[in-house]
Design a protein around this motif. Structure first.
Motif, mmCIF file in Angstrom:
data_model
loop_
_atom_site.group_PDB
_atom_site.id
_atom_site.type_symbol
_atom_site.label_atom_id
_atom_site.label_comp_id
_atom_site.label_asym_id
_atom_site.label_seq_id
_atom_site.Cartn_x
_atom_site.Cartn_y
_atom_site.Cartn_z
ATOM 1 N N VAL A 74 0.957 -1.413 -0.045
ATOM 2 C CA VAL A 74 -0.411 -0.129 -0.119
ATOM 3 C C VAL A 74 0.665 1.393 0.398
ATOM 4 N N ARG A 75 1.949 1.450 0.689
ATOM 5 C CA ARG A 75 2.870 2.057 1.315
ATOM 6 C C ARG A 75 3.957 2.440 -0.077
ATOM 7 N N GLY A 76 3.801 1.443 -1.185
ATOM 8 C CA GLY A 76 4.840 1.148 -2.212
ATOM 9 C C GLY A 76 5.897 0.751 -1.847
ATOM 10 N N GLY A 77 6.356 1.040 -0.230
ATOM 11 C CA GLY A 77 7.981 0.706 -0.417
ATOM 12 C C GLY A 77 8.802 0.988 0.818
ATOM 13 N N VAL A 78 9.632 0.235 1.066
ATOM 14 C CA VAL A 78 10.122 -0.530 2.437
ATOM 15 C C VAL A 78 10.167 0.586 3.690
ATOM 16 N N THR A 79 10.677 1.890 3.797
ATOM 17 C CA THR A 79 10.425 3.414 4.155
ATOM 18 C C THR A 79 9.312 3.496 4.318
ATOM 19 N N ALA A 80 8.876 3.376 3.891
ATOM 20 C CA ALA A 80 6.905 4.301 4.195
ATOM 21 C C ALA A 80 6.219 3.423 5.337
ATOM 22 N N ALA A 81 6.600 2.272 4.434
ATOM 23 C CA ALA A 81 5.986 1.231 5.816
ATOM 24 C C ALA A 81 6.669 1.340 6.923
ATOM 25 N N LEU A 114 -15.089 8.113 6.537
ATOM 26 C CA LEU A 114 -15.198 6.193 6.071
ATOM 27 C C LEU A 114 -14.302 5.536 6.249
ATOM 28 N N THR A 115 -15.025 4.410 6.504
ATOM 29 C CA THR A 115 -14.695 3.128 7.933
ATOM 30 C C THR A 115 -14.571 2.342 6.864
ATOM 31 N N ARG A 116 -13.648 1.237 7.233
ATOM 32 C CA ARG A 116 -13.903 -0.094 6.753
ATOM 33 C C ARG A 116 -14.552 -0.975 6.194
ATOM 34 N N GLU A 117 -15.114 -1.743 5.275
ATOM 35 C CA GLU A 117 -16.064 -2.483 5.299
ATOM 36 C C GLU A 117 -16.302 -3.168 6.414
ATOM 37 N N GLY A 138 -13.373 -1.518 -0.993
ATOM 38 C CA GLY A 138 -13.305 -2.113 0.812
ATOM 39 C C GLY A 138 -13.531 -1.200 1.782
ATOM 40 N N LEU A 139 -13.903 0.319 1.393
ATOM 41 C CA LEU A 139 -14.338 1.462 2.440
ATOM 42 C C LEU A 139 -16.022 1.935 2.163
ATOM 43 N N VAL A 140 -16.643 2.592 3.001
ATOM 44 C CA VAL A 140 -17.650 2.519 3.049
ATOM 45 C C VAL A 140 -17.879 4.585 3.757
ATOM 46 N N ARG A 141 -18.755 5.027 3.127
ATOM 47 C CA ARG A 141 -18.884 6.317 2.877
ATOM 48 C C ARG A 141 -19.783 6.494 3.555
ATOM 49 N N GLY A 167 -4.518 9.935 4.789
ATOM 50 C CA GLY A 167 -6.037 8.768 5.349
ATOM 51 C C GLY A 167 -6.014 7.464 4.840
ATOM 52 N N LEU A 168 -6.258 8.216 3.857
ATOM 53 C CA LEU A 168 -7.601 6.583 2.691
ATOM 54 C C LEU A 168 -6.124 5.543 3.356
ATOM 55 N N ALA A 169 -5.414 5.717 2.727
ATOM 56 C CA ALA A 169 -4.256 4.180 2.755
ATOM 57 C C ALA A 169 -4.260 4.361 4.755
ATOM 58 N N ASP A 170 -3.888 5.065 5.371
ATOM 59 C CA ASP A 170 -3.959 4.869 6.497
ATOM 60 C C ASP A 170 -5.140 3.713 7.380
ATOM 61 N N LEU A 171 -6.378 3.753 6.849
ATOM 62 C CA LEU A 171 -8.143 3.062 6.720
ATOM 63 C C LEU A 171 -7.219 1.580 6.292
ATOM 64 N N ARG A 172 -7.253 1.689 4.954
ATOM 65 C CA ARG A 172 -6.884 0.100 4.817
ATOM 66 C C ARG A 172 -5.608 -0.248 5.594
#
Length: 312
Positions: A16-23, A271-274, A161-164, A134-139
């Motif tokens: 999701v983050r696209g790399g080791v450092t961001a993760a 937004l919340t997770r489904e 996978g998210l509910v609005r 925020g959306l990435a953190d939610l996932r």
């Protein structure tokens, strides 16, 4: 083959983050710790999951397949935790909320206060953040609720996978100096030759200003790159330019600024997770109830319409 769910979470975070450092930043560990967990997961899986690309890493086809499956596993664990929480007596635990500044001030802070008065065993934590983060953190289950925005003229492709949960409709206003040659301007067309201030391209507010001007037939001359609405209004008051600002950003309107309504607006969502087949955690449901139940009086009518559209 037995896969460790904690390592699956690490792989999913890298995807999701696209790399080791961001993760590593998201997981609050060192990059070397992330790399170590990936190596152990590769041993468990019996194949390469990541490959080096330049100075970073990318997922292999097997890594992408496992990361996609990992998301389903993590959602199942999320539902299991929700079921356990629902079985307990009382409402407690932690709810983590990410919100952009104007919504955090007007919507989230009062809702948090009401929630804590009603449920003193709850721990609601608010973090300021832009929508994409925020959306990435939610996932990733790093937060439980994200407050995000969608401008009518700049549609957003929200992740699956998210509910609005629609909160309010927030109209946009032209903000011009109270004196000087632009004082009488009441439409975008009147301001095609004006100096503008806007957030950077790629941000919801920045893209909104540029698209609104484009729809009016011109490209704005953006002289000042400004994220903070209060700063933008101060610059307008000094006669340094004009801005397009949502209603929630006008709570502290300085002298020297005149506003005019436009046909544009944004919808603000929680937004919340489904939840899937499992229940929503009672703690999250309690906070959402307060957030959806009371809105600023000026926006209350439009909030009801937005919720009805969302539920239709």
């Amino acid at each position: 083959m037995e896969l460790d769910a904690r390592r699956l979470r690490v792989l999913h975070t890298v995807a999701v983050r696209g790399g080791v450092t961001a993760a590593a930043d998201t997981l609050c560990v060192s990059p070397s710790a992330v790399s170590q967990q990936l190596s152990l997961l590769e041993r468990e899986a019996g194949c390469d999951l990541v490959e080096r690309v330049g100075r970073g890493v990318a997922l292999t086809p097997a890594g992408r397949a496992l990361a996609s499956a990992a998301e389903e596993v993590l959602h199942a664990l999320d539902r299991a935790e929700a079921a356990l929480a629902a079985a307990r007596k009382g409402i407690g635990g932690t709810v983590r909320v990410s919100a952009f500044p104007s919504a955090a001030r007007a919507l989230v802070a009062p809702a948090v206060a009401r929630t804590l008065r009603r449920h003193p065993d709850l721990d609601v934590r608010v973090g300021e953040g832009e929508d994409g983060q925020g959306l990435a953190d939610l996932r990733l289950a790093a937060v439980d609720v994200v407050i995000a925005q969608e401008y009518d003229h700049v549609p957003v492709d929200f992740p699956t996978g998210l509910v609005r949960h629609a909160l309010i409709r927030d109209p946009l206003h032209l903000c011009v100096p109270a004196s000087g040659p632009l004082a009488g301007a009441s439409s975008l067309e009147d301001l095609r030759d004006a100096r503008w201030m806007a957030a950077a391209p790629g941000t919801p507010c920045g893209d909104s200003t540029r698209q609104a001007c484009h729809d009016a037939g011109f490209s704005p001359d953006v002289r000042h790159s400004v994220m903070d609405f209060a700063l933008a209004l101060d610059l307008v008051a000094e006669g340094l330019g004009v801005a397009l600002i949502p209603g929630l950003g006008l709570r502290d309107l300085p002298e020297g600024v005149v506003t005019a309504p436009t046909a544009h607006a944004r919808t603000i969502y929680a937004l919340t997770r489904e939840p899937g087949v499992g229940p929503v955690r009672p703690a999250v449901a309690a906070f959402l109830g307060e957030l959806l139940g009371r809105q600023p009086s000026a926006a209350r009518g439009s909030a009801g319409r937005a919720r009805a559209e969302n539920e239709a």
